[in-house]
Motif scaffolding. Structure first.
Motif, mmCIF file in Angstrom:
data_model
loop_
_atom_site.group_PDB
_atom_site.id
_atom_site.type_symbol
_atom_site.label_atom_id
_atom_site.label_comp_id
_atom_site.label_asym_id
_atom_site.label_seq_id
_atom_site.Cartn_x
_atom_site.Cartn_y
_atom_site.Cartn_z
ATOM 1 N N ALA A 1 0.842 -1.199 0.000
ATOM 2 C CA ALA A 1 0.000 0.000 0.000
ATOM 3 C C ALA A 1 0.878 1.251 0.000
ATOM 4 N N TYR A 2 0.365 2.299 -0.634
ATOM 5 C CA TYR A 2 1.083 3.572 -0.707
ATOM 6 C C TYR A 2 0.638 4.447 0.480
ATOM 7 N N ASP A 3 1.446 4.427 1.537
ATOM 8 C CA ASP A 3 1.104 5.244 2.698
ATOM 9 C C ASP A 3 1.850 6.582 2.620
ATOM 10 N N ARG A 4 1.733 7.357 3.692
ATOM 11 C CA ARG A 4 2.336 8.694 3.712
ATOM 12 C C ARG A 4 3.854 8.633 3.606
ATOM 13 N N HIS A 5 4.482 7.696 4.318
ATOM 14 C CA HIS A 5 5.940 7.588 4.273
ATOM 15 C C HIS A 5 6.423 7.222 2.874
ATOM 16 N N THR A 6 5.685 6.380 2.185
ATOM 17 C CA THR A 6 6.082 5.993 0.834
ATOM 18 C C THR A 6 6.050 7.186 -0.109
ATOM 19 N N TRP A 7 4.999 8.004 -0.032
ATOM 20 C CA TRP A 7 4.912 9.171 -0.905
ATOM 21 C C TRP A 7 5.989 10.201 -0.580
ATOM 22 N N LEU A 8 6.324 10.352 0.691
ATOM 23 C CA LEU A 8 7.410 11.267 1.047
ATOM 24 C C LEU A 8 8.748 10.768 0.500
ATOM 25 N N GLU A 9 8.978 9.467 0.576
ATOM 26 C CA GLU A 9 10.218 8.921 0.026
ATOM 27 C C GLU A 9 10.256 9.072 -1.495
ATOM 28 N N ILE A 10 9.132 8.870 -2.155
ATOM 29 C CA ILE A 10 9.089 9.052 -3.609
ATOM 30 C C ILE A 10 9.377 10.515 -3.966
ATOM 31 N N ALA A 11 8.789 11.446 -3.218
ATOM 32 C CA ALA A 11 9.052 12.860 -3.472
ATOM 33 C C ALA A 11 10.527 13.197 -3.265
ATOM 34 N N HIS A 12 11.145 12.616 -2.245
ATOM 35 C CA HIS A 12 12.566 12.859 -2.006
ATOM 36 C C HIS A 12 13.413 12.316 -3.153
ATOM 37 N N LEU A 13 13.102 11.122 -3.617
ATOM 38 C CA LEU A 13 13.889 10.516 -4.695
ATOM 39 C C LEU A 13 13.733 11.283 -6.003
ATOM 40 N N LEU A 14 12.535 11.794 -6.274
ATOM 41 C CA LEU A 14 12.345 12.587 -7.486
ATOM 42 C C LEU A 14 13.029 13.943 -7.384
ATOM 43 N N ALA A 15 13.139 14.474 -6.167
ATOM 44 C CA ALA A 15 13.822 15.759 -5.980
ATOM 45 C C ALA A 15 15.331 15.623 -5.940
ATOM 46 N N ASN A 16 15.842 14.396 -5.937
ATOM 47 C CA ASN A 16 17.289 14.210 -5.911
ATOM 48 C C ASN A 16 17.957 14.787 -7.157
ATOM 49 N N LEU A 17 17.310 14.655 -8.309
ATOM 50 C CA LEU A 17 17.933 15.130 -9.548
ATOM 51 C C LEU A 17 18.091 16.653 -9.556
ATOM 52 N N PRO A 18 17.039 17.450 -9.339
ATOM 53 C CA PRO A 18 17.278 18.900 -9.326
ATOM 54 C C PRO A 18 18.192 19.354 -8.198
ATOM 55 N N ALA A 19 18.106 18.709 -7.028
ATOM 56 C CA ALA A 19 18.971 19.112 -5.919
ATOM 57 C C ALA A 19 20.434 18.796 -6.215
ATOM 58 N N SER A 20 20.710 17.594 -6.733
ATOM 59 C CA SER A 20 22.089 17.236 -7.048
ATOM 60 C C SER A 20 22.616 18.033 -8.236
ATOM 61 N N LEU A 21 21.751 18.354 -9.194
ATOM 62 C CA LEU A 21 22.182 19.165 -10.330
ATOM 63 C C LEU A 21 22.535 20.582 -9.879
ATOM 64 N N LEU A 22 21.724 21.148 -8.991
ATOM 65 C CA LEU A 22 22.028 22.468 -8.459
ATOM 66 C C LEU A 22 23.346 22.465 -7.699
ATOM 67 N N GLY A 23 23.551 21.467 -6.849
ATOM 68 C CA GLY A 23 24.797 21.387 -6.093
ATOM 69 C C GLY A 23 26.005 21.186 -6.979
ATOM 70 N N PHE A 24 25.882 20.356 -8.015
ATOM 71 C CA PHE A 24 27.005 20.098 -8.904
ATOM 72 C C PHE A 24 27.395 21.362 -9.678
ATOM 73 N N VAL A 25 26.412 22.067 -10.212
ATOM 74 C CA VAL A 25 26.697 23.292 -10.966
ATOM 75 C C VAL A 25 27.329 24.340 -10.050
#
Length: 237
Positions: free
Chosen positions: A28-52
């Motif tokens: 089941a998709y509970d609150r913790h799962t959706w928060l983890e999915i949001a974190h994983l999807l935000a990894n790309l813009p956050a890591s791209l910003l840090g790298f640049v």
């Protein structure tokens, strides 16, 4: 001093605190799962910003070290990297529930001159650790973003387990960034040392002056001398 959260992990222990552990992953998709999915999807813009930011800061600061503005630019870039690390810790607390203490601040407002403050900023281990973290994190950000986004459409029945595994790796990365340099720096010695010598021990107090003989001792000495004089006179007589 550092700002501490309500339930920090014990010092010397890099494991998860009881409040950091999410519930077990389920289909089941509970609150913790959706928060983890949001974190994983935000990894790309956050890591791209840090790298640049890191690449631009290093090339600009190191390339201009032959001029008078190179080292100040590099020090300012390291202080900016500290702010990126602060944003990353806030993101981990909000989306992953990881409780991490903030590192100690650089004591730059206590005087000491421009060059001591510049050298303190250039050798800041927290800033350099954040630079290294943001420099090598871009491949991980791409991997987690692509894996999570693909699993949303193809592997959605098992996505909670995939997200939990990737999020646990992110939790381990956030906790691994802690080290003894993240411990709070005591300010008692800095305050006692005065504004000109931050961190130096206070000067030792001067030794007390020798105590002069009191009036009672002086009077006793006079009485003993008079007694000896009387005994000598009695013997001669």
């Amino acid at each position: 001093m550092t700002e501490r959260l309500s339930t920090p992990t014990p010092r010397g222990n890099t494991g998860a605190a009881p409040g950091d552990r999410p519930p077990p992953a389920r289909f089941a998709y509970d609150r913790h799962t959706w928060l983890e999915i949001a974190h994983l999807l935000a990894n790309l813009p956050a890591s791209l910003l840090g790298f640049v930011y890191v690449v631009t800061m290093l090339f600009t600061g190191v390339g201009l070290t032959v001029t008078v503005i190179g080292f100040p630019l590099l020090a300012a870039g390291l202080m900016g990297a500290r702010q990126l690390g602060k944003l990353e810790r806030a993101r981990a607390r909000a989306l992953l529930g990881v409780r991490v203490d903030e590192p100690s601040r650089l004591p730059l407002r206590g005087g000491g001159g421009f060059f001591p403050q510049l050298w303190m900023a250039l050798k800041d281990p927290v800033g350099w650790r954040t630079v290294l973290y943001d420099f090598i994190r871009l491949p991980w950000g791409i991997l987690t973003f692509v894996t999570t986004l693909t699993s949303l459409f193809v592997l959605w029945p098992v996505l909670p387990f995939i997200a939990r595994g990737l999020a646990n790796a992110d939790r381990a990365m956030v906790r691994a960034r802690r080290s003894p340099t993240h411990e709070p720096v005591p300010r008692v010695a800095a305050r006692a040392a005065g504004p000109g010598r931050r961190g130096a021990p206070p000067p030792a107090p001067p030794p007390p002056p020798p105590r002069a003989p009191t009036a009672a001792l002086a009077g006793r000495g006079v009485a003993v001398a008079q007694l000896e004089k009387n005994l000598a006179a009695w013997t001669w007589n």
